[in-house]
Design a protein around this motif. Structure first.
Motif, mmCIF file in Angstrom:
data_model
loop_
_atom_site.group_PDB
_atom_site.id
_atom_site.type_symbol
_atom_site.label_atom_id
_atom_site.label_comp_id
_atom_site.label_asym_id
_atom_site.label_seq_id
_atom_site.Cartn_x
_atom_site.Cartn_y
_atom_site.Cartn_z
ATOM 1 N N ASP A 11 -5.709 1.790 -0.446
ATOM 2 C CA ASP A 11 -4.835 2.606 0.394
ATOM 3 C C ASP A 11 -3.706 3.264 -0.400
ATOM 4 O O ASP A 11 -2.919 4.029 0.177
ATOM 5 C CB ASP A 11 -4.248 1.770 1.531
ATOM 6 C CG ASP A 11 -3.380 0.618 1.034
ATOM 7 O OD1 ASP A 11 -2.898 -0.156 1.887
ATOM 8 O OD2 ASP A 11 -3.199 0.461 -0.199
ATOM 9 N N ASN A 70 0.761 6.182 -0.430
ATOM 10 C CA ASN A 70 0.189 5.116 0.378
ATOM 11 C C ASN A 70 -0.269 5.717 1.692
ATOM 12 O O ASN A 70 0.525 6.268 2.438
ATOM 13 C CB ASN A 70 1.219 4.016 0.613
ATOM 14 C CG ASN A 70 0.706 2.925 1.553
ATOM 15 O OD1 ASN A 70 1.053 2.896 2.721
ATOM 16 N ND2 ASN A 70 -0.122 2.060 1.034
ATOM 17 N N ASN A 71 -1.564 5.605 1.956
ATOM 18 C CA ASN A 71 -2.129 6.179 3.184
ATOM 19 C C ASN A 71 -1.700 7.633 3.372
ATOM 20 O O ASN A 71 -1.248 8.042 4.441
ATOM 21 C CB ASN A 71 -1.731 5.350 4.407
ATOM 22 C CG ASN A 71 -2.547 4.083 4.496
ATOM 23 O OD1 ASN A 71 -3.730 4.066 4.185
ATOM 24 N ND2 ASN A 71 -1.909 3.015 4.904
ATOM 25 N N LYS A 87 -7.372 9.530 1.762
ATOM 26 C CA LYS A 87 -6.992 8.292 1.064
ATOM 27 C C LYS A 87 -7.715 8.114 -0.263
ATOM 28 O O LYS A 87 -7.254 7.399 -1.136
ATOM 29 C CB LYS A 87 -7.292 7.087 1.968
ATOM 30 C CG LYS A 87 -6.293 6.866 3.070
ATOM 31 C CD LYS A 87 -6.727 5.759 4.005
ATOM 32 C CE LYS A 87 -7.057 4.465 3.303
ATOM 33 N NZ LYS A 87 -7.372 3.373 4.254
#
Lengths: 111, 113
Positions: free
Chosen positions: B30, B50-51, B71
């Motif tokens: 992620d 992140n994400n 992602k």
């Protein structure tokens, strides 16, 4: 900014000898990791030691962590020519997921 | 089955040009990162996603812009390239909350002439 500092900067030994590399850091950490980089390649994770651990082993690798001195060491036993590479320590700080690398130790193992 | 791949491996270009480096990971992680490694082997984090959201943006010139379409991808765009941008750029990925271990790509050696 760099977090860890390794010493020595360069280390040359004969095959069969042990190699010890040290890493010092400045802030409180969640964990400390050691990575290896062969010339012209990406980094490869070797071992992770958490802040509540003092020693960890993986094959010929032994890592110690002294949080009171903010230092760690990586010992490679019975070195081989194939261990020739640069070794980096990296720290992950408390409450922070980013990882900071030291300048690395260049290890040369002579056959 | 390369876990983290980057393209191109080598990039030679002239000052003032705009270039992109692509990164893809098939690990289902992620979080993805871009690092710069200079000639003295110092490895410095540039960005972390992140994400698909930026969570680290170190002090890098705004000529550098990361773009994460999903992602599994984190591309690095560099505008108006300068001589000092010459370095090896590494992409990496990890799964936060599960493991702090990062998986690195093979690197892209950028040479600005």
């Amino acid at each position: 900014s760099q977090q860890g500092e390794e010493d020595p900067q360069a280390l040359s030994i004969q095959e069969g000898e042990n190699a010890t590399m040290n890493c010092s850091y400045k802030t409180s950490i969640n964990n400390l990791q050691w990575y290896r980089q062969n010339s012209g390649r990406g980094l490869v994770h070797l071992i992770l030691i958490r802040s509540n651990e003092r020693e960890k082993h993986s094959g010929r690798l032994r890592v110690t962590l002294d949080t009171s001195k903010k230092s760690s060491s990586l010992l490679i036993t019975a070195s081989r020519a194939a261990d020739t590479a640069s070794y980096f320590c990296a720290t992950v700080r408390v409450n922070n997921n980013d990882m900071r690398f030291g300048a690395g130790t260049r290890l040369t193992v002579k056959p | 089955d390369t876990a983290v791949s980057q393209t191109p491996k080598y990039l030679v270009t002239q000052m003032g040009n705009d270039k992109s480096i692509k990164c893809e990971q098939n690990l289902g992680h992620d979080t993805m990162y871009w690092y710069k490694q200079d000639s003295k082997k110092f490895l410095k984090i540039m960005f972390s996603y992140n994400n698909k959201e930026l969570i680290i943006n170190e002090t890098v010139p705004n000529r550098f812009s990361p773009k994460s379409p999903d992602k599994a991808h984190l591309n690095l765009h560099i505008n108006s390239l300068e001589l000092g941008d010459s370095a090896v750029y590494f992409c990496a990925s990890s799964q936060l909350g599960t493991s702090y271990e990062q998986y690195f790509g093979p690197g892209t050696r950028l040479t600005v002439t």
